[in-house]
Each structure stands twice: as structure tokens, then as C-alpha cells.
Design a protein around this motif. Sequence first.
Motif, mmCIF file in Angstrom:
data_model
loop_
_atom_site.group_PDB
_atom_site.id
_atom_site.type_symbol
_atom_site.label_atom_id
_atom_site.label_comp_id
_atom_site.label_asym_id
_atom_site.label_seq_id
_atom_site.Cartn_x
_atom_site.Cartn_y
_atom_site.Cartn_z
ATOM 1 N N ASP A 172 4.433 14.422 3.443
ATOM 2 C CA ASP A 172 3.528 15.443 3.958
ATOM 3 C C ASP A 172 2.434 15.694 2.933
ATOM 4 O O ASP A 172 2.596 16.482 2.004
ATOM 5 N N ILE A 173 1.327 14.972 3.088
ATOM 6 C CA ILE A 173 0.213 15.133 2.140
ATOM 7 C C ILE A 173 -1.083 15.509 2.850
ATOM 8 O O ILE A 173 -2.168 15.440 2.266
ATOM 9 N N GLY A 174 -0.987 15.904 4.118
ATOM 10 C CA GLY A 174 -2.156 16.360 4.845
ATOM 11 C C GLY A 174 -2.912 15.254 5.551
ATOM 12 O O GLY A 174 -2.498 14.092 5.574
ATOM 13 N N LYS A 175 -4.052 15.647 6.122
ATOM 14 C CA LYS A 175 -4.867 14.691 6.875
ATOM 15 C C LYS A 175 -5.899 13.990 5.998
ATOM 16 O O LYS A 175 -6.238 12.838 6.230
ATOM 17 N N ASN A 176 -6.412 14.713 5.008
ATOM 18 C CA ASN A 176 -7.474 14.174 4.160
ATOM 19 C C ASN A 176 -6.961 13.997 2.736
ATOM 20 O O ASN A 176 -6.557 14.967 2.085
ATOM 21 N N VAL A 177 -6.966 12.759 2.296
ATOM 22 C CA VAL A 177 -6.468 12.437 0.962
ATOM 23 C C VAL A 177 -7.605 11.833 0.141
ATOM 24 O O VAL A 177 -8.352 10.984 0.639
ATOM 25 N N VAL A 178 -7.701 12.279 -1.101
ATOM 26 C CA VAL A 178 -8.682 11.716 -2.028
ATOM 27 C C VAL A 178 -7.943 11.062 -3.178
ATOM 28 O O VAL A 178 -7.020 11.649 -3.754
ATOM 29 N N VAL A 179 -8.312 9.841 -3.484
ATOM 30 C CA VAL A 179 -7.776 9.133 -4.643
ATOM 31 C C VAL A 179 -8.887 9.034 -5.684
ATOM 32 O O VAL A 179 -10.001 8.609 -5.373
ATOM 33 N N ILE A 180 -8.572 9.430 -6.902
ATOM 34 C CA ILE A 180 -9.551 9.363 -7.988
ATOM 35 C C ILE A 180 -9.186 8.193 -8.896
ATOM 36 O O ILE A 180 -8.066 8.119 -9.408
ATOM 37 N N GLY A 181 -10.120 7.282 -9.064
ATOM 38 C CA GLY A 181 -9.869 6.123 -9.915
ATOM 39 C C GLY A 181 -10.505 4.879 -9.334
ATOM 40 O O GLY A 181 -10.910 4.852 -8.173
ATOM 41 N N GLY A 182 -10.580 3.827 -10.157
ATOM 42 C CA GLY A 182 -11.221 2.598 -9.691
ATOM 43 C C GLY A 182 -10.475 1.344 -10.063
ATOM 44 O O GLY A 182 -11.005 0.240 -9.924
ATOM 45 N N GLY A 183 -9.222 1.483 -10.517
ATOM 46 C CA GLY A 183 -8.437 0.325 -10.897
ATOM 47 C C GLY A 183 -7.540 -0.170 -9.777
ATOM 48 O O GLY A 183 -7.562 0.360 -8.659
ATOM 49 N N ASN A 184 -6.736 -1.182 -10.078
ATOM 50 C CA ASN A 184 -5.849 -1.746 -9.062
ATOM 51 C C ASN A 184 -4.836 -0.723 -8.554
ATOM 52 O O ASN A 184 -4.490 -0.716 -7.367
ATOM 53 N N THR A 185 -4.351 0.151 -9.453
ATOM 54 C CA THR A 185 -3.407 1.177 -9.015
ATOM 55 C C THR A 185 -4.066 2.127 -8.030
ATOM 56 O O THR A 185 -3.446 2.559 -7.046
ATOM 57 N N ALA A 186 -5.334 2.442 -8.258
ATOM 58 C CA ALA A 186 -6.061 3.304 -7.327
ATOM 59 C C ALA A 186 -6.170 2.644 -5.962
ATOM 60 O O ALA A 186 -6.056 3.313 -4.922
ATOM 61 N N MET A 187 -6.374 1.323 -5.936
ATOM 62 C CA MET A 187 -6.474 0.624 -4.654
ATOM 63 C C MET A 187 -5.127 0.635 -3.923
ATOM 64 O O MET A 187 -5.070 0.894 -2.713
ATOM 65 N N ASP A 188 -4.039 0.386 -4.652
ATOM 66 C CA ASP A 188 -2.707 0.450 -4.041
ATOM 67 C C ASP A 188 -2.444 1.849 -3.495
ATOM 68 O O ASP A 188 -1.895 2.024 -2.402
ATOM 69 N N THR A 189 -2.826 2.846 -4.277
ATOM 70 C CA THR A 189 -2.592 4.232 -3.881
ATOM 71 C C THR A 189 -3.357 4.564 -2.610
ATOM 72 O O THR A 189 -2.806 5.176 -1.675
#
Length: 997
Positions: free
Chosen positions: A662-679
Motif C-alpha cells: 500500500d504505497i498509494g496511487k502516485n509514487v516518486v522515485v528519486i535517483g538516476g542509477g540502476n537501482t532507481a530504475m528497478d525501483t
Amino acid sequence: MSDIMTPMSFGHLLNWIMTEHEEHGTVFGEHTPYKADAKYVRTIFGRPLETPVGPAAGPHTQLAQNIVAAYYTGSRFFELKTVQIMDGAELSACVNKPCIKADDECYNCEWSTELYVPQAMEEYIKAWFLLKVMAKEYELGDMNGFQFNISVGYDLEGIKSEKIDHFLNTMKEAKDSEVFQSCKQYLLDHVDQFKNVTREDIESIQSDICNSVTISTLHGCPPQEIEKIAMYLITEKGFHTFIKCNPTLLGYEYARKTMDDMGYDYVAFGDFHFKDDLQYEDAVPMLTRLMNVCKERGLEFGVKITNTFPVDVKQNELPSEEMYMSGKSLYPLSISLAAKLAEEFDGKLRISYSGGADFYNIRGIVDAGIWPVTVATTLLKPGGYQRMSQMAEILEKENDEFTGVRASAVKNLAEEAKVSVHHVKSVKPLPSRKMKREVPLLDCFVAPCKEGCPIHQDITTYLQLVNAGEYEEAMKVITEKNPLPFITGTICAHNCMSKCTRNFYEEPVHIRAMKLEAAQNGYVSWLTQVKPADVTEKGKAAVIGGGPAGMAAAYFLRRGGMEVTLFEQTDSLGGVVRHVIPEFRIAGDAIDKDAAILEAVGVEIRYNVKVESIQELRDKGYTAVVLAVGASKPGVLRLEEGETMNALDFLAKFKAENGKLDIGKNVVVIGGGNTAMDTARAAKRTKGVERVSLVYRRTKRYMPADEEELVMAVEDGVEFKELLSPIKLVDGKLICKVMQLGEFDASGRRGVIETEEICEVMADTVIAAVGEKVPTEWYEANGIHVNERGKALVNEGTCETNLEGVYIAGDALGGPATVVEGIRDGRMAAEAVIGRTLVQDYDRQAADEKVYARRGVLKELEEGPAETGRCLGCSSICENCVEVCPNRANISIQVPGMARHQIIHVDYMCNECGNCKSFCPYQSAPYLDKFTLFATEKDMEDSKNQGFTVLDPEKVSVRVRYLGDTFTWTKGEDTRLPEGLQQLIETVIRDYSYLLV
């Protein structure tokens, strides 16, 4: 060394061609001749033309040997390098060197022949004769099946000068010229050297060399001047005439938008040339008038697209302020201009084409009625002139005469170009293809893929085995250095592919997929043969952590003959790969197969055991301890207000709960590495999430993530919010400051500048992927010394800490890294423990004929094991520098008793264009760093290159420069010159005497 080229005499050229062909089966290093078929002959300018393709006016038509190499491989239309009133030393002083950079889109800062005009004329006439006799002698086609086209510039006054006028008159009718007569007489005097060429053939060689001209004008040349030049050449000289046109005719806004939309936003150019150059509204009536004038005189008229497209030097591409763009980025503009003119003139205006033409688009261009087509950039890349053969073959078409340009077809080509994978710029800058070491004087052939791999896998060998269907043997080669074939065959960062020479063709060999192919097909049979090694080493080793680094350390230690216990705090092996990386990236059963390899070699694995004390392991008799505990300490992103979730925590929960979070409808990921892409990709798959935004303070181009990861995120629907710096999370909104890119710095990188503008991004949950940290406190508690950043101090060559017998490997060493880097560290630690190398190389050499058959042939991804057939066999034969040199100044020679082929650089043929530097896999420039043959002692004095000049070929006496010392050496004398270089020199004198001036 000097950038002044020394043309060879006609006799020297002919002797070189015939001797090389007789003894080595090549001509100026080209292995595969193109043999024209009479049924595909076209007609232009009232003369036959066997193929409608050839080299553009540029580096490939400057010297006779360049033209010969182009003809041998399939060229039949030669746009000779532009001549102008400024020439020779005066021109050379204006051209900065190096002057060519062609590793992706191409740039150059040279524009016309660097020879004196009389020299250029002699080169073209020598080439004319050479092509005539080669056609007959080597059965390459009809002696009259090719055409030369003059390129002249840049103003009427210069063209009318005595020097250029003599050039034009002689090229139109050369029978009375000294060079024509001497070449003809030389052939007649040596006619007995030929098998197929007769005296009658030589006598029949026509002297009216050129009946067509292409006009090149400088930027800013007024339309009246262009028209006067054309009128003069048409009415006074009687030439069929093409006028080079610039993409500036499209207008600045169109060009800028096209470049930006296609990812070339970093290519800098202003609107100056667009305003100063010929305007479209002036061009149309001018071209109409010239068409009519030519029609009245029975001459053909057209435009040549394209002339130069000037852009600014911003990233130190070349040592000049302005340079000319060509290749993949120019094609969309050039073909768009062709489409515009084709529509304007209803297909009646003939168009000759250059500007990014290559194997992938040339068929469409020619089928649309646009030909001849001349190329340059594609020939400047590995494969070189040999690329011409493939283009010539796909253009073979019977009865294809010019009936007009099909405007609709050209318009379609222009639209397709804007989205074509062959022309759209990669999301991220190309990684360096270079290895961080200098090219050796001898034995420089190397597989860049192997050198780029942190564990130096024998890639070309296992590709050959996969190609042959020998999967079990391929697994033996792979697992010699890599105990995780399924993990690395699925999610390896594949730096090997970044280094692959095939990147300069179209796309790299899919090495990672071929490793997986070997694993999937060879695993079962190979595993049945795996047995635990005998215990031969004293003591026993403990490995803490069952991630890739720990698995590798345990594997190599056990295989090396040591008792090994692997302690893993969870119930399964794999570490981050198992517990964090999403299932849609790698399936659990793939990890299980790699884990089973450790069991097969006899590693004892203890699950659900968390080790807190190294001393406790010492007390239990473990003499060596390898810490592969990962970098599990969460990285922290602090906002002014609001909290963020850690990316690894999220990914672990996502995997454990199968996305039911349960993380809501709108999610923001901060970052630009491979982990950020997986996330971000995992968040898109999380129940209830409707929108995922990825926020980064720079643009995609500057994100650290691999391009592959970026593309997959885009394909999954992740919305990239570039140039945003997060400040705080308030009321379901992430408040960010808007950034903007700054100017290019000295390194060619653009900084970012903070603005006062604020942007809001909808966010129910913000996940920070900002990097994890090593367990500093755990290290300190166990007596391991750390640096000011909290990372353990270790011996770089062994991974050993200040505690004797305690080693650190993988992410635990320097923070988050790649799987294969973890394997590298694990093996390094294991070898340090046991005290010897634990692997061997498997270098299976590819057959020469197979390698050369692939060189220059563009061929995209194949299905299944056939993909291995795209491998260029660089571990056996590299020769990039040989292939990309327009002047043939880098030569491959075979030295008896020495491995494979050696490269020698020939000084007098080189103009320091620098193209070989771009493609040498070493951090080197072959034209400066390879052993060099000098024509004279004076040439040698003018250079700093290591090399030699021959003083007496009979005695094998030479003047040599080696390691900074210059001395005379004669065969048989004692010398500090290495035996390999002695053999190289002897071989040049004995077997390649045609290299000597």
C-alpha cells in the motif's frame, strides 16, 4: 612525424598492388573484391556505371591508393576530393590535426585536398590507369564501368585561375599531359607482368577522364556567385554539373527541432549560417534556370546533397572552433532536403546524394531515384572500405535507368529517418571503448570484450563453442572464471558489450544472452561432470555472506583445494540478487542453478547463521575469513520536510509480498542509477499504483544508469522528471527546484544551475534510491581499520584487511557494485588465501578466413546461437586501425614465427587525420604509437615515433628509434632491440619490399 603525405610513383603503386595480390591475396589490405555483373550496369552522363555508389569527396578520394581500395571493394562512382586555389602547405596550415572524429556521428575540420593541385591531378590520373588495368587483370568488371567526378570550389575567381583551369582542362582531356603519357608508357613497358591485360587494352584507355563536375561553395556564398560558377562550368567547360546544397536550406528552426527531437540536443549551432547561406526562395529559381541551360546543351544537371553542415566545437571533439557534422545525425536533415526539393521539382531535378548514407538506408535512397550515392562516414569505421561491397551488392538491379525522383518515397525516407534506431541518438553518451593501457609495439590484437570484463572471461572462445553447439565445453570455459553463469547470463551489467567492436558496426554481439544460451543448454551435462576437488590446502576458510562475491570466493577457494564453509544469514543464496532484485528481472530458479554449482564443488553452506565476530571464527579453527557482507546500510536522502522510503527496503518488501503493498496511487522515485530504475519499474507493478515519476537533477543523458535499464523503465511507462532537485514532501506533493543545464566545461560535461522556479510532482510515496553504504560500525567492532569515508582499508591486489587472513569482497568493499565485480573480488581474495592463480585462459584462435569474411559486413541481432556468428574474432585479428585508415597507412603483416598479424605504421602515407585513434581499443593513437616505417632519415628526424628507416636493404641495415634512443643496426650485430622488432624489420625488407620508397 609530419602530416604531409608523399604520393607514390605510378610504378610503385602498380608493383605494390600486383605483389600484394599475388603473395597475400589482398589489395591495400582489402580481402574481398567486388566483381561487377554487366547486367546491373546503369548509365549517367552518357557513360556506363556498374554500381551507383562510391566514396564522397573527402579522405577516401585524396590519394591513388585510396581510390584503388574503394574500387576493389565495389565503388564505381568516385567524387574526387575537392580542389581549390588554396592548396598544399598553405591549406595544411589552416587545417588543425587531428581532423576526423567518427566514433559515432562524424565530425571533421578539413575540406579539400591537402596536396598541391598538380599533385592531386596526378593522383587522380594514376588512379584512373590503375583501376582500368585492375578491372581487366582481376576480372572486377568492365574497364569502362566506373566514373570519376571532379569536385571544385569555392569561388569563380579561383576556379578560373590558371592552376584550377589547367586541372579542369586536363581532367577533361588528359592525352597530352605528361602524367597521362608516363602512366600509359609504364604499362606498355611492363605489359608482360599481366596475365589478362593486353597491349591493346592499354592503348584503348580513354583520355577524357571526367565529363562531370560537382560544385562546392563556401558557406555564405551569394546565389549570384553560385549561379555564375555553374554557368561557367556548363557553358564554357561543357561539364555535366551538380551543385552541392546545404541542409541550411531547411531553415534553422527545422534543423534545430529535428536534432533536438532525435537526441542531438548537445550538437551546437547557431542561426548564422542559415541566414547567410543560399536561401530556399533563391535556390529554386536558380536551379530552374540551370536545368534549362543544361537541357539546351544536352547536359545533365542536378544537386548534390549535401555539402557541409557546420557545428560548434563544444566538447573538445576536434582542435578547432567549428567542425562539419556528417553521418547518422546528418542523414535526417539531408534526406529531408532531398524530399523537399523532389516535391518542389516534381521529381524532375536530378539528385546525387551524400550525407549519412550507409548499408541500412542506401537501398531506399537509390530505389527512390536518387543516385549516384557517395559515402564517407561509414567507410571511416571498422570494416572500412570493405563495407562498400555489401552496399554494392544490395544495389544490384537490372535495367534501372533514371526516370525521375519519386518524391513520395523520399518523403517517407525522411519521416522514417527521424525515428530509425540507426539515426536516433542513444539516450546516454556512448561509453568509452578504450582499455586503460597503451598499445604495444607487437602483438596488439586483443579482444576488447575480454579486457572490459572485470573477470576477463574468455568470451570469444565460448562464443565459438556456442556457435558450434558445443555447450558443455562452453560451460567449462565460462565456469573456469565465473561460477554464476545464470545470474551473469541474465542481469550482468555486461561491460564486455560496451567494449565490443561491433558497436561501431550496428550493435554489440549479445554476449550476455550467449552466456545464458550456453548455460541453458550445457548446464545439466556439465554439472554431472563436476566433482569436489581434493583437499590439498592447509587450514580452512570461512566466507561470510552468500551474495555473488561470497559465492565466488567460496567456489574458488573450494576448487583450489581448501575446505570452505559459507555462512548465509538468510535461508538462500544470492544476496541482493535473490532478495532485492525483482523477479521480473531474474527468476529464482536461475539463482538456484548457480547455488547448486557451489554444492557440486563441495562448499559447505550454513543457512540462517548471522556471524557477528571474526574472532569466534578464528577460535573455531578458520584460518582465512572472507567478508562478503554487502553494503546493506541504507543511504539517506533528507528533505526539508517529509520522509522518504529506502529503495532497497521497498524492493525487498515488493519481492516478499509479490507487489501487494500500500504505497498509494502516485509514487516518486528519486535517483538516476540502476537501482532507481528497478525501483521505478517495481513501483509500476505494485498494486494500486497508477503513476510513477522518476526525479533526477540532471537529464537522462547524465544519469548513471545503464542505457538498457533506462530504456526498460521508459518502456514500462515510468515518467521521467528531469532537471528537478527535490526539496520537501507536503500534502501529497514533492516540491522540487527546477534546474537547468549549464555550459560545457573543459571536459565536455555540462553542469547544472539552480533556478528560482518551483515544480510540484504528485507523490503519495517518495522512494529514495541514493546508494547504500558499507557496514562501517561492524568493521570497527571487529578491529578492521577504515578510512574517513567508513570503507575498509585493504590491499588493492589481495583485498586483505589490516587483520591477517581477513579479506573483504564485493559490495562490502567499496559500496554497491556489479555482480561481476563481486565475482572478481571473490576470486582475488581466494587467490590471495591460497597463494596462486586459480584459473587458466582458454584462447581458441579463430580462422583467418572466418574473421575476414565478417569484417565490414553489417548484420544485426540473430536469433539463438547464430548470434555468435556476429563476433569479429578480435582476439585473433583486430586490425581496426588498418581498416579505418583512408590512406592505408597502417599495414597488417605476417612475421614468420610470430603470433598472428603485426601492425606497422607507414609514415609517408599518413596525414595525421587521427581516425585510427578513435577505434584503437587501447588508450592510444596507432599513427603515433605503433612501430613506424619512415621513407627517409629526414622524415624520421621530424617524428617522435618509434620506428625505422632502411639504409641498405641488402644488408638489412636500418636507422632505428627505440625507447627514445636513435641508432643504426645491421642484421647480425648485437643490439638491445628486441628480437620481435628485429624480425619485424627483416620481414618488411624481405617480404614487403613494396612498402619501401
